[in-house]
Every structure is written in C-alpha cells, then in structure tokens.
Design a protein around this motif. Structure first.
Motif, PDB file in Angstrom:
ATOM      1  N   GLN A 187      19.612   9.156  17.022  1.00 23.54           N
ATOM      2  CA  GLN A 187      19.863   9.294  18.454  1.00 23.54           C
ATOM      3  C   GLN A 187      18.979  10.368  19.084  1.00 23.54           C
ATOM      4  OE1 GLN A 187      24.169   9.804  18.114  1.00 23.54           O
ATOM      5  NE2 GLN A 187      24.468   7.955  19.325  1.00 23.54           N
ATOM      6  N   LYS A 188      18.520  11.313  18.279  1.00 23.58           N
ATOM      7  CA  LYS A 188      17.617  12.355  18.776  1.00 23.58           C
ATOM      8  C   LYS A 188      16.170  11.877  18.868  1.00 23.58           C
ATOM      9  CE  LYS A 188      20.351  15.982  19.296  1.00 23.58           C
ATOM     10  NZ  LYS A 188      20.459  16.739  20.577  1.00 23.58           N
ATOM     11  N   GLY A 189      15.924  10.645  18.462  1.00 21.99           N
ATOM     12  CA  GLY A 189      14.585  10.077  18.581  1.00 21.99           C
ATOM     13  C   GLY A 189      13.756  10.115  17.317  1.00 21.99           C
ATOM     14  N   TYR A 190      14.336  10.580  16.211  1.00 22.03           N
ATOM     15  CA  TYR A 190      13.618  10.587  14.936  1.00 22.03           C
ATOM     16  C   TYR A 190      13.794   9.254  14.224  1.00 22.03           C
ATOM     17  CZ  TYR A 190      13.694  15.678  15.592  1.00 22.03           C
ATOM     18  OH  TYR A 190      13.549  16.947  16.089  1.00 22.03           O
ATOM     19  N   ARG A 191      12.901   8.981  13.291  1.00 21.40           N
ATOM     20  CA  ARG A 191      13.024   7.796  12.442  1.00 21.40           C
ATOM     21  C   ARG A 191      13.485   8.223  11.048  1.00 21.40           C
ATOM     22  NH1 ARG A 191       8.563   5.248  11.095  1.00 21.40           N
ATOM     23  NH2 ARG A 191       7.013   6.687  11.953  1.00 21.40           N
ATOM     24  N   ASN A 192      14.476   7.529  10.526  1.00 26.78           N
ATOM     25  CA  ASN A 192      14.927   7.734   9.147  1.00 26.78           C
ATOM     26  C   ASN A 192      14.248   6.694   8.261  1.00 26.78           C
ATOM     27  OD1 ASN A 192      16.797   9.742  10.015  1.00 26.78           O
ATOM     28  ND2 ASN A 192      18.216   8.119  10.621  1.00 26.78           N
ATOM     29  N   ILE A 193      13.732   7.128   7.127  1.00 21.81           N
ATOM     30  CA  ILE A 193      12.944   6.199   6.320  1.00 21.81           C
ATOM     31  C   ILE A 193      13.354   6.232   4.848  1.00 21.81           C
ATOM     32  CG2 ILE A 193      10.964   6.324   7.869  1.00 21.81           C
ATOM     33  CD1 ILE A 193       9.565   8.073   5.810  1.00 21.81           C
ATOM     34  N   TYR A 194      13.057   5.121   4.204  1.00 21.84           N
ATOM     35  CA  TYR A 194      13.264   4.935   2.769  1.00 21.84           C
ATOM     36  C   TYR A 194      11.906   4.945   2.086  1.00 21.84           C
ATOM     37  CZ  TYR A 194      13.523   1.769  -1.318  1.00 21.84           C
ATOM     38  OH  TYR A 194      13.385   1.175  -2.542  1.00 21.84           O
ATOM     39  N   VAL A 195      11.766   5.780   1.059  1.00 19.44           N
ATOM     40  CA  VAL A 195      10.509   5.908   0.317  1.00 19.44           C
ATOM     41  C   VAL A 195      10.749   5.419  -1.114  1.00 19.44           C
ATOM     42  CG1 VAL A 195       8.735   7.497  -0.499  1.00 19.44           C
ATOM     43  CG2 VAL A 195       9.799   7.870   1.733  1.00 19.44           C
ATOM     44  N   PRO A 196      10.263   4.225  -1.457  1.00 16.99           N
ATOM     45  CA  PRO A 196      10.587   3.635  -2.758  1.00 16.99           C
ATOM     46  C   PRO A 196       9.846   4.247  -3.932  1.00 16.99           C
ATOM     47  CG  PRO A 196       9.067   2.224  -1.573  1.00 16.99           C
ATOM     48  CD  PRO A 196       9.433   3.328  -0.623  1.00 16.99           C
ATOM     49  N   TYR A 197       8.899   5.134  -3.668  1.00 19.04           N
ATOM     50  CA  TYR A 197       8.091   5.711  -4.751  1.00 19.04           C
ATOM     51  C   TYR A 197       8.729   6.974  -5.315  1.00 19.04           C
ATOM     52  CZ  TYR A 197       5.322   2.682  -1.878  1.00 19.04           C
ATOM     53  OH  TYR A 197       4.921   1.612  -1.113  1.00 19.04           O
ATOM     54  N   ALA A 198       9.766   7.461  -4.653  1.00 17.01           N
ATOM     55  CA  ALA A 198      10.595   8.528  -5.205  1.00 17.01           C
ATOM     56  C   ALA A 198      11.773   7.839  -5.880  1.00 17.01           C
ATOM     57  CB  ALA A 198      11.077   9.465  -4.099  1.00 17.01           C
ATOM     58  N   VAL A 199      11.843   7.890  -7.189  1.00 19.66           N
ATOM     59  CA  VAL A 199      12.799   7.069  -7.934  1.00 19.66           C
ATOM     60  C   VAL A 199      13.652   7.950  -8.853  1.00 19.66           C
ATOM     61  CG1 VAL A 199      13.108   5.008  -9.356  1.00 19.66           C
ATOM     62  CG2 VAL A 199      11.037   5.259  -7.968  1.00 19.66           C
ATOM     63  N   LEU A 200      14.964   7.735  -8.770  1.00 20.30           N
ATOM     64  CA  LEU A 200      15.907   8.433  -9.640  1.00 20.30           C
ATOM     65  C   LEU A 200      16.963   7.456 -10.129  1.00 20.30           C
ATOM     66  CD1 LEU A 200      15.256  10.457  -6.975  1.00 20.30           C
ATOM     67  CD2 LEU A 200      16.606  12.034  -8.363  1.00 20.30           C
ATOM     68  N   TYR A 201      17.583   7.791 -11.252  1.00 23.39           N
ATOM     69  CA  TYR A 201      18.790   7.093 -11.664  1.00 23.39           C
ATOM     70  C   TYR A 201      19.978   7.703 -10.928  1.00 23.39           C
ATOM     71  CZ  TYR A 201      16.430   4.909 -15.668  1.00 23.39           C
ATOM     72  OH  TYR A 201      15.597   4.173 -16.458  1.00 23.39           O
ATOM     73  N   HIS A 202      20.992   6.876 -10.680  1.00 23.99           N
ATOM     74  CA  HIS A 202      22.219   7.366 -10.066  1.00 23.99           C
ATOM     75  C   HIS A 202      23.406   6.758 -10.801  1.00 23.99           C
ATOM     76  CE1 HIS A 202      24.944   7.807  -6.268  1.00 23.99           C
ATOM     77  NE2 HIS A 202      25.166   8.750  -7.157  1.00 23.99           N
ATOM     78  N   HIS A 203      24.177   7.625 -11.441  1.00 24.28           N
ATOM     79  CA  HIS A 203      25.409   7.199 -12.103  1.00 24.28           C
ATOM     80  C   HIS A 203      26.512   7.278 -11.052  1.00 24.28           C
ATOM     81  CE1 HIS A 203      23.223   7.634 -15.933  1.00 24.28           C
ATOM     82  NE2 HIS A 203      22.731   8.736 -15.375  1.00 24.28           N
ATOM     83  N   GLU A 204      26.543   6.321 -10.151  1.00 23.47           N
ATOM     84  CA  GLU A 204      27.342   6.396  -8.929  1.00 23.47           C
ATOM     85  C   GLU A 204      28.816   6.640  -9.213  1.00 23.47           C
ATOM     86  OE1 GLU A 204      27.819   3.922  -4.752  1.00 23.47           O
ATOM     87  OE2 GLU A 204      27.666   2.813  -6.618  1.00 23.47           O
ATOM     88  N   ALA A 205      29.401   7.580  -8.441  1.00 20.81           N
ATOM     89  CA  ALA A 205      30.824   7.910  -8.492  1.00 20.81           C
ATOM     90  C   ALA A 205      31.252   8.482  -9.840  1.00 20.81           C
ATOM     91  CB  ALA A 205      31.689   6.695  -8.143  1.00 20.81           C
ATOM     92  N   TYR A 207       0.839  -1.190   0.000  1.00 17.88           N
ATOM     93  CA  TYR A 207       0.000   0.000   0.000  1.00 17.88           C
ATOM     94  C   TYR A 207       0.878   1.245   0.000  1.00 17.88           C
ATOM     95  CZ  TYR A 207      -3.693  -3.241   1.373  1.00 17.88           C
ATOM     96  OH  TYR A 207      -4.576  -4.280   1.411  1.00 17.88           O
ATOM     97  N   ILE A 208       0.521   2.208  -0.820  1.00 20.38           N
ATOM     98  CA  ILE A 208       1.206   3.497  -0.838  1.00 20.38           C
ATOM     99  C   ILE A 208       0.429   4.458   0.052  1.00 20.38           C
ATOM    100  CG2 ILE A 208       2.016   5.415  -2.242  1.00 20.38           C
ATOM    101  CD1 ILE A 208       2.121   3.529  -4.621  1.00 20.38           C
ATOM    102  N   VAL A 209       1.036   4.822   1.178  1.00 17.38           N
ATOM    103  CA  VAL A 209       0.388   5.738   2.115  1.00 17.38           C
ATOM    104  C   VAL A 209       0.781   7.161   1.749  1.00 17.38           C
ATOM    105  CG1 VAL A 209       0.139   6.409   4.532  1.00 17.38           C
ATOM    106  CG2 VAL A 209       0.439   3.986   3.924  1.00 17.38           C
ATOM    107  N   ARG A 210      -0.213   8.010   1.561  1.00 16.08           N
ATOM    108  CA  ARG A 210       0.036   9.417   1.232  1.00 16.08           C
ATOM    109  C   ARG A 210      -0.313  10.302   2.426  1.00 16.08           C
ATOM    110  NH1 ARG A 210       0.790  10.041  -4.330  1.00 16.08           N
ATOM    111  NH2 ARG A 210       1.836  11.940  -3.588  1.00 16.08           N
ATOM    112  N   TYR A 211       0.455  11.370   2.586  1.00 23.12           N
ATOM    113  CA  TYR A 211       0.253  12.300   3.685  1.00 23.12           C
ATOM    114  C   TYR A 211      -0.031  13.688   3.107  1.00 23.12           C
ATOM    115  CZ  TYR A 211       2.456   8.607   6.437  1.00 23.12           C
ATOM    116  OH  TYR A 211       2.761   7.404   7.030  1.00 23.12           O
ATOM    117  N   PRO A 212      -1.155  14.286   3.488  1.00 20.29           N
ATOM    118  CA  PRO A 212      -1.470  15.625   2.964  1.00 20.29           C
ATOM    119  C   PRO A 212      -0.377  16.619   3.331  1.00 20.29           C
ATOM    120  CG  PRO A 212      -3.367  14.667   4.091  1.00 20.29           C
ATOM    121  CD  PRO A 212      -2.205  13.786   4.401  1.00 20.29           C
ATOM    122  N   LEU A 213      -0.017  17.453   2.389  1.00 21.87           N
ATOM    123  CA  LEU A 213       1.000  18.465   2.650  1.00 21.87           C
ATOM    124  C   LEU A 213       0.413  19.593   3.479  1.00 21.87           C
ATOM    125  CD1 LEU A 213       2.782  18.735  -0.819  1.00 21.87           C
ATOM    126  CD2 LEU A 213       3.670  17.679   1.267  1.00 21.87           C
TER     127      LEU A 213
END
Length: 273
Positions: A222-240, A9-15
């Motif tokens: 460490q400050k209590g926030y959660r870091n997250i990965y959002v797979p619906y934002a997609v880009l190419y990366h020509h790494e390095a 499921y893709i959960v959307r959050y109103p801006l």
C-alpha cells in the motif's frame, strides 16, 4: 531449459557497499532444529556482513543452553531473551529493536540453508528502493515446494502458490524458478530494509501465531513498494516443526480484516466473532 518460453535469466544487482544484515531467529528449545539452522548459515553463507540475533522464548532445556554457550564464542551471534508468552509479532518487533543492521531478515528456526549465495540474492533485491519485502524459495525436505510466493484468496485466506509441486516445476502459470512480484511472501524467510519496516509500523502485535507477515506485506504494498519472490535464494523449511499447526481464531479474524481493508474489488468481508 530448451525453448523460448522456458528461457530464464538471473538478474544480478551490484551491492551498494557491504551493509550489515540482522538475521532475527526466534526459538524455544528444539535445539536440533536451531543447530541445523544456525550451523548451516555459519558454514554455507558467502556474504559475511551479518549478525545472528537469536531470541530465546522461554527455553528451558539444558541442551539448548549448552549449544547457546558454544555459540557465544562467535562474534556474529547474539542471544536475547524474550520471556513473555509466544507472540510471533512481538518477538520479531523486539528483535528489530535490538538489531544493528540496516537490513532485517526474519527467519524461522526450522529452516536450513541450501544455496550459499542465498543472503546475497535477497540483499541485492532488498536494497532496491522500489522493493519492499523479499522472499526466498523454501523446500520441504523431500524437495517439493513449501513457499514460492503468497497470494490472497486461496481458501478465502492467503496461501502459497505452487505448494507441494516438485522443485523446478513448469506450469501453465510459468516456472517456480521465475522471479515474481507478489502481494506477500512468507515471514519464515523475509528480508526488508529497516527503514521500510519502521515506515509501515512493523508487525501488528494483535496477531499471535500467523497472518502478521501477510498483513505486513500488504501494508508495504500500500506504500507503493513491490514485494518480490527470489527463487535463487533456497532453503529447506521443516514447516511447523517448532510451534505446531494450531492457529488461534483471532489470527483468522484479523487476517480477514486486513484483507478487507486492502481489497481493491470493493467486496466487503464480514467477520463473525
């Protein structure tokens, strides 16, 4: 996908309003990559409240300045100059000091937008008060995974899970298309609220090329926030493609020190210099 386990499921959050996003992109020449990155943002991004903060680090090629002159006509684009030796952390901290937005997006110049709502997906999650850093899905040009989240411990350092797998792969650890909490996401495309950036002190400038993004994310966690990965934002990366693959030894040493300070298992890590 069929089956209960593979339901996604893709959960959307109103801006909450239309906040300005400052997209900070350091570069040194390599105008073909810069053009592909910037032009894809301008042409494909559906969310319109953003500024591009382009930071030239000792560029010297005529083609680069010709392209920058053409971009100067676009009110969304600002070009800054950082003439010190390359230091990823210093350049991006410099970009933040010149950013007008309440949301910061650190973006490599060797990326290319694929999904038009990429910025919206990142912003929807970055605005959530419990969230710290937000990362996207990055693909190699052959459509295999370059980034789908970062964990600490791969090869005794930090690494990208699912790296090298085909996009949309389903594994014993679930799908590359699942949103997940991670300790870290890559600085190649990382969004964070400016207030959170300042709360943790920005990027540590002792890091030169790599490692400061993971250290940054660990301090956010460490400050209590959660870091997250959002797979619906997609880009190419020509790494390095821009800076190569050479990493100073100090970056490894500082990374181990950062992991040691964060480590919850109580196992000390010895740094040899």
């Amino acid at each position: 996908m069929p089956g209960i386990v593979r339901t996604n499921y893709i959960v959307r959050y109103p801006l909450a309003g239309r906040p300005l996003v400052s997209i900070i992109i350091p570069f040194k020449d390599k105008v073909d990559f810069l053009r592909k990155c910037v032009d894809s943002i301008l042409a494909k991004t559906t969310y319109e409240e953003y500024e591009l903060v382009l930071i030239s680090n000792k560029s010297g090629q005529a083609e680069t300045f010709e392209y920058l002159d053409a971009l100067g006509k676009n009110p969304k684009v600002r070009v800054l100059t950082f003439d010190e030796e390359f230091n990823y952390s210093k350049i991006n901290n410099f970009g933040v000091r010149n950013a007008r937005g309440d949301f910061l997006l650190f973006l490599n110049n060797d990326t290319e937008v694929i999904e038009p709502e990429w910025l919206t997906h990142l912003l929807e999650n970055a605005q959530r008060k419990e969230i710290g850093a937000v990362g996207c899905k990055l693909l190699f040009p052959d459509k295999t995974i370059q980034h789908a989240g970062v964990i600490v411990g791969i090869t005794a350092f930090a690494g990208h899970v699912f790296a090298g797998l085909l996009d949309h792969t389903y594994t014993h650890f679930g799908s590359t298309d699942y949103s997940r909490n991670y300790l870290a996401v890559t600085g190649a495309c990382l969004m964070v609220r400016k207030e959170v950036f300042h709360e943790v002190g920005g990027f540590h400038e002792s890091f030169i090329v790599c490692g400061s993004d993971v250290d940054f994310c660990l301090r956010i966690h460490q400050k209590g926030y959660r870091n997250i990965y959002v797979p619906y934002a997609v880009l190419y990366h020509h790494e390095a493609a821009s800076r190569g693959t050479c990493i100073p030894s100090i970056d490894f040493q500082l990374s181990l020190k950062s992991y040691d300070e964060f480590c919850m298992c109580g196992i000390p890590i010895t740094i040899r210099t």
